[in-house]
Design a protein around this motif. Structure first.
Motif, PDB file in Angstrom:
ATOM      1  N   GLU A   1       1.337  -1.218  -0.128  1.00 58.48           N
ATOM      2  CA  GLU A   1       0.301   0.168  -0.285  1.00 58.48           C
ATOM      3  C   GLU A   1       0.961   1.224  -0.450  1.00 58.48           C
ATOM      4  OE1 GLU A   1      -2.605  -0.038   3.479  1.00 58.48           O
ATOM      5  OE2 GLU A   1      -3.184  -1.786   3.024  1.00 58.48           O
ATOM      6  N   GLY A   2       0.172   2.368   0.115  1.00 56.01           N
ATOM      7  CA  GLY A   2       0.953   3.806  -0.103  1.00 56.01           C
ATOM      8  C   GLY A   2       1.155   3.940   1.403  1.00 56.01           C
ATOM      9  N   SER A   3       2.481   4.459   1.776  1.00 53.61           N
ATOM     10  CA  SER A   3       2.370   4.433   2.962  1.00 53.61           C
ATOM     11  C   SER A   3       2.216   5.298   3.458  1.00 53.61           C
ATOM     12  CB  SER A   3       4.433   5.840   3.002  1.00 53.61           C
ATOM     13  OG  SER A   3       4.367   6.826   2.487  1.00 53.61           O
ATOM     14  N   ALA A   4       2.021   5.559   5.245  1.00 51.45           N
ATOM     15  CA  ALA A   4       1.337   6.991   6.155  1.00 51.45           C
ATOM     16  C   ALA A   4       1.491   8.198   5.324  1.00 51.45           C
ATOM     17  CB  ALA A   4       1.416   6.491   7.545  1.00 51.45           C
ATOM     18  N   ALA A   5       2.471   8.394   4.880  1.00 50.68           N
ATOM     19  CA  ALA A   5       2.433   9.983   4.008  1.00 50.68           C
ATOM     20  C   ALA A   5       2.064  10.231   2.813  1.00 50.68           C
ATOM     21  CB  ALA A   5       4.039  10.467   4.145  1.00 50.68           C
ATOM     22  N   GLU A   6       2.196   9.401   1.901  1.00 46.87           N
ATOM     23  CA  GLU A   6       0.972   8.888   0.582  1.00 46.87           C
ATOM     24  C   GLU A   6      -0.579   8.897   0.638  1.00 46.87           C
ATOM     25  OE1 GLU A   6       4.278   7.307  -2.866  1.00 46.87           O
ATOM     26  OE2 GLU A   6       3.360   6.586  -0.984  1.00 46.87           O
ATOM     27  N   ARG A   7      -0.682   7.958   2.029  1.00 47.20           N
ATOM     28  CA  ARG A   7      -1.957   8.060   1.777  1.00 47.20           C
ATOM     29  C   ARG A   7      -2.831   9.201   2.682  1.00 47.20           C
ATOM     30  NH1 ARG A   7      -1.034   3.843   4.682  1.00 47.20           N
ATOM     31  NH2 ARG A   7      -2.012   4.290   6.784  1.00 47.20           N
ATOM     32  N   ALA A   8      -2.235   9.915   3.209  1.00 48.12           N
ATOM     33  CA  ALA A   8      -2.035  11.857   4.041  1.00 48.12           C
ATOM     34  C   ALA A   8      -2.834  13.016   3.227  1.00 48.12           C
ATOM     35  CB  ALA A   8      -1.453  11.781   5.383  1.00 48.12           C
ATOM     36  N   VAL A   9      -1.647  12.471   1.563  1.00 50.97           N
ATOM     37  CA  VAL A   9      -2.160  13.021   0.768  1.00 50.97           C
ATOM     38  C   VAL A   9      -3.017  13.479  -0.274  1.00 50.97           C
ATOM     39  CG1 VAL A   9      -0.729  14.376  -1.166  1.00 50.97           C
ATOM     40  CG2 VAL A   9       0.670  14.079   1.087  1.00 50.97           C
TER      41      VAL A   9
END
Length: 142
Positions: free
Chosen positions: A120-128
């Motif tokens: 999955e996307g990283s936490a930072a990518e998911r937040a964006v």
């Protein structure tokens, strides 16, 4: 009283060896193979931090015949795309690419023995992606 998950077990059939598959996942997760286990053992575990289930690799006689009914979803500490590249270099293969243009989605991969998992996307990518999704929804409001 309830149960806890003690092991997440991976079946290993020829030509794959439990120790070799444990070494692959050791590199993926950056946790060592249990020092009491060695090459040729029928059961090999990763030494996981306290409170986390142990990944256990067990020799079985039969090969995988169907799609996994249970799999791991990985959240990398780097971008999803960088992690897919790293895992590919370790020997994983891409089974299905479900990345979306907006940064959401995941990549289905398989370890050297064919066990599927998702990146999955990283936490930072998911937040964006979540911020952009909410902004788009707000822009749609009259």
């Amino acid at each position: 009283m309830t149960s806890i998950i003690r092991h997440i077990t991976f079946d290993c059939a020829e030509p794959h060896e439990p120790y070799e598959l444990a070494e692959f996942w050791s590199k993926v997760l950056d946790h060592p193979v249990d020092p009491v286990d060695e090459s040729g053992d029928d059961e090999v575990a990763l030494a996981m931090p306290a409170g986390q289930p142990i990944l256990l690799f067990v020799r079985v006689p039969e090969k995988k015949s169907l799609k996994n009914r249970l799999h791991l979803d990985l959240e990398p500490d780097r971008s999803r795309d960088q992690e897919v590249e790293r895992l590919s270099a370790l020997g994983a293969i891409i089974v299905e690419d479900r990345r979306k243009p907006n940064g959401r989605g995941w990549v289905v991969m398989a370890d050297p023995a064919g066990n599927e998992f998702c990146v999955e996307g990283s936490a930072a990518e998911r937040a964006v992606a979540e911020r952009e999704y909410r902004a788009a929804k707000e822009a749609e409001q009259p």
